[in-house]
Design a protein around this motif. Structure first.
Motif, short mmCIF file in Angstrom:
data_model
loop_
_atom_site.label_atom_id
_atom_site.label_comp_id
_atom_site.label_asym_id
_atom_site.label_seq_id
_atom_site.Cartn_x
_atom_site.Cartn_y
_atom_site.Cartn_z
N GLN A 234 0.80 -1.21 0.00
CA GLN A 234 0.00 0.00 0.00
C GLN A 234 0.84 1.27 0.00
O GLN A 234 0.48 2.25 -0.65
N ASP A 235 1.96 1.24 0.69
CA ASP A 235 2.78 2.45 0.74
C ASP A 235 3.33 2.81 -0.63
O ASP A 235 3.32 3.97 -1.03
N TYR A 236 3.81 1.79 -1.34
CA TYR A 236 4.37 2.06 -2.66
C TYR A 236 3.31 2.60 -3.60
O TYR A 236 3.51 3.59 -4.31
N HIS B 21 -2.41 6.09 2.08
CA HIS B 21 -2.75 4.68 1.89
C HIS B 21 -4.21 4.36 2.20
O HIS B 21 -4.65 3.26 1.95
N VAL B 22 -4.96 5.31 2.73
CA VAL B 22 -6.37 5.03 3.01
C VAL B 22 -7.16 4.79 1.72
O VAL B 22 -7.82 3.75 1.60
N PRO B 23 -7.12 5.68 0.75
CA PRO B 23 -7.81 5.36 -0.51
C PRO B 23 -7.23 4.14 -1.20
O PRO B 23 -7.97 3.41 -1.87
N VAL B 24 -5.92 3.90 -1.01
CA VAL B 24 -5.32 2.71 -1.61
C VAL B 24 -5.97 1.45 -1.05
O VAL B 24 -6.29 0.51 -1.78
N ARG B 25 -6.18 1.45 0.26
CA ARG B 25 -6.82 0.29 0.88
C ARG B 25 -8.22 0.07 0.30
O ARG B 25 -8.61 -1.06 0.03
#
Lengths: 222, 222
Positions: free
Chosen positions: A34-36, A45-49
């Motif tokens: 998620q960080d990358y 990273h919230v929207p990534v999750r």
DNA sequence: GTTCATGATTTTATCGATAATTTGACGCGC
DNA sequence: GCGCGTCAAATTATCGATAAAATCATGAAC
């Protein structure tokens, strides 16, 4: 295709990642960190999750509770599974769509078939093929069914690109024409039967592996 | 049913909310406000958002980009849609499961049928009915197909509870027995045909509305 | 050489706070 | 009375930081 401004950030990220996974740019089994991903999109990273959750729902990624998410792998059995599900659902949709299909739609579908026949790479063929299938089932007006079919098409495309990533030979699609001819005659049963057979045909071809040897790759070619 | 410790917080929240939506505890169209839900579960809104994405994927909630998410509404057309999708997919699953169905599974399915017949409330009937259907399709060993069927069953249960929320009359399920008899004889085609008809039967009954009048409620009763 | 424990590092999961957007109300002009 | 613009309150979407967990490498014991 994506990046419409009205969409939320998570939706845009998930669409981009979905495209990459389908195109085979990310190997099956690869961990999505998620960080990358967040850094790449200039986001947190919230929207990534949330994007990960969407990919999970589409079957493009699998997530283990505290171990993160990885790109879903796939085996021959899954190709068959998707092919059969598509056959069942697309036939159902076509049966309901048939009474609402106009000559204009059939013309557009024929155009899509021609575009597919003239395609010299997988991506454009897949796009035309998807357009054809979408056109003839859309008039059923069953949103949940159409959404399920869309997800299955995404999976199909993934299998297809994995097998025919680089090369592609043009060929004329007789099944599509047979379906259109049956629909023009009002023979819905024949159209459905042809569609069912067409979608369940699983093509196979040899593909070079990293070890210099060959393995068989399988994909739905319809 | 839920709240297993190995699951992530978002999964537990989504399961609890799903149960409530299915049980009809939350009215269709109700807004799900992340802050309230977060507070109720003693969590922050990040896992709540992820839970919302899961509900969305199951078709239990709909989300509009910057307006939040609300409990999905449903109409008769959707009941029919789910019934037909269930028919198509469960028949497909049964056809693949049939060769792997053991006498022990058939016995368990018969037990589930009896439990359903002896149920005096909707919830326990639904639980038994779901167990029956799950038992006979599970041996197909097609995970994606089974997941799709599970989601459709959740939708079915929602329709059912909306119509028969309070009362329920016990009745003997002849279709289930016919399906089991056909499977015992090895007659897969009859079993599939019966299942398809069984699932597509949409029951209807009058339900009192708030205005003191009556409206018809529809649900899949199988 | 293998196995197991231990600690460091990476990565996930969650929180609290901030920015942006929508909703609803109020008042002004017509 | 009706439409319209503006402002305030509520709500969503996002961020940065922290806590918890898993992974990996190292090294000691057998």
């Amino acid at each position: 295709m994506n990046a419409r401004k009205e969409d939320t950030l998570a939706v845009r990220i998930s669409r981009t990642l979905a495209d990459r996974i389908i195109a085979g740019e990310i190997e099956p089994g690869t961990r999505l960190r998620q960080d990358y991903v967040a850094e790449e999109f200039g986001a947190s990273h919230v929207p990534v999750r949330e994007a990960f959750r969407r990919l999970e729902a589409q079957g493009l990624a699998v997530s283990e509770p505290r171990k993160g998410v990885r790109v879903a792998s796939f085996a021959l059995s899954e190709v068959r599974e998707v092919a059969e599900m598509r056959a069942a659902l697309e036939v159902l949709a076509l049966r309901h769509a048939a009474p609402n299909i106009t000559p204009a739609i059939l013309d557009a579908a024929e155009e899509a078939t021609r575009a597919g026949d003239n395609s010299h790479d997988v991506r454009s063929w897949e796009e035309a093929n998807r357009r054809f299938h979408r056109l003839i089932v859309e008039p059923c007006g069953m949103p949940r069914l159409l959404a399920a079919i869309d997800d299955l098409h995404a999976a199909s495309a993934r299998f297809l690109f994995a097998a025919w990533r680089l090369d592609w030979e043009a060929r004329t699609d007789h099944d599509h024409r047979a379906i259109l001819a049956a629909l023009r005659k009002g023979d819905v049963e024949t159209a459905c039967a042809t569609l069912a057979r067409h979608v369940q045909w699983v093509g196979q071809r040899p593909v070079p592996t990293a070890g210099g040897r060959q393995r068989k790759a399988f994909a739905i070619v319809g």
